[in-house]
Scaffold this motif. Sequence first.
Motif, PDB file in Angstrom:
ATOM      1  N   GLY A 180       0.818  -1.215   0.000  1.00 28.43           N
ATOM      2  CA  GLY A 180       0.000   0.000   0.000  1.00 28.43           C
ATOM      3  C   GLY A 180       0.849   1.261   0.000  1.00 28.43           C
ATOM      4  O   GLY A 180       0.595   2.195  -0.762  1.00 28.43           O
ATOM      5  N   MET A 181       1.850   1.292   0.856  1.00 31.49           N
ATOM      6  CA  MET A 181       2.741   2.446   0.925  1.00 31.49           C
ATOM      7  C   MET A 181       3.505   2.599  -0.392  1.00 31.49           C
ATOM      8  O   MET A 181       3.675   3.706  -0.902  1.00 31.49           O
ATOM      9  N   THR A 182       3.945   1.482  -0.958  1.00 32.04           N
ATOM     10  CA  THR A 182       4.700   1.535  -2.202  1.00 32.04           C
ATOM     11  C   THR A 182       3.841   2.077  -3.334  1.00 32.04           C
ATOM     12  O   THR A 182       4.293   2.911  -4.124  1.00 32.04           O
ATOM     13  N   ARG A 183       2.592   1.644  -3.417  1.00 35.67           N
ATOM     14  CA  ARG A 183       1.683   2.139  -4.454  1.00 35.67           C
ATOM     15  C   ARG A 183       1.521   3.666  -4.337  1.00 35.67           C
ATOM     16  O   ARG A 183       1.590   4.385  -5.330  1.00 35.67           O
ATOM     17  N   LYS A 184       1.320   4.146  -3.133  1.00 36.71           N
ATOM     18  CA  LYS A 184       1.181   5.588  -2.897  1.00 36.71           C
ATOM     19  C   LYS A 184       2.456   6.338  -3.289  1.00 36.71           C
ATOM     20  O   LYS A 184       2.414   7.381  -3.946  1.00 36.71           O
ATOM     21  N   ASN A 185       3.598   5.792  -2.911  1.00 35.29           N
ATOM     22  CA  ASN A 185       4.876   6.434  -3.222  1.00 35.29           C
ATOM     23  C   ASN A 185       5.156   6.443  -4.727  1.00 35.29           C
ATOM     24  O   ASN A 185       5.712   7.412  -5.258  1.00 35.29           O
ATOM     25  N   MET A 186       4.771   5.372  -5.424  1.00 36.52           N
ATOM     26  CA  MET A 186       4.980   5.335  -6.877  1.00 36.52           C
ATOM     27  C   MET A 186       4.116   6.401  -7.560  1.00 36.52           C
ATOM     28  O   MET A 186       4.584   7.067  -8.494  1.00 36.52           O
ATOM     29  N   ALA A 187       2.880   6.573  -7.108  1.00 39.05           N
ATOM     30  CA  ALA A 187       2.026   7.626  -7.682  1.00 39.05           C
ATOM     31  C   ALA A 187       2.670   8.997  -7.464  1.00 39.05           C
ATOM     32  O   ALA A 187       2.662   9.849  -8.358  1.00 39.05           O
TER      33      ALA A 187
END
Length: 155
Positions: free
Chosen positions: A134-141
């Motif tokens: 979840g954190m990675t998805r947010k950071n990639m965006a």
Amino acid sequence: MTSRDVVSVQRLIPSDPEPIFALLDDPSGHARIDGGGSVQGARSGGRRLGLGDRFGMDMKIGLAYSTLNTVIELEENRRIAWQTTASGPVGKVVGGRIWRYDLEPVEGGTLVTESWDISEEAAVSKPFVRRMEGMTRKNMAATLERIEALVTTTD
């Protein structure tokens, strides 16, 4: 590999692919585009990457650490991917995730897809890394948003 092993985000960036790719294939600029704030600086950079090149990164998520990255896919202005491991002896049991950027010219700019692929993550670290999805998805965006800001801002 399971479908949970790859997380991707996309953004249509109103730019040609060349300036986007130029940000991605120079490790010295990765701290500027990192949406998570963990990249502190490159141990090498200021040069364009080639297939098989290795580059180090100084990182920090709570504690400082470093990574060793190997370029495993490269198609000029279309795709770049590197596989990340921990530096030193720890790298033999931790790491293996792949960061991939696909650039597709489309009407209105370039569709950029950033993928986080843990299919080759070390068995020891994979369960822990999976919890960061979840954190990675947010950071990639956030990374794609930063890339857009950098390539569309005129000075």
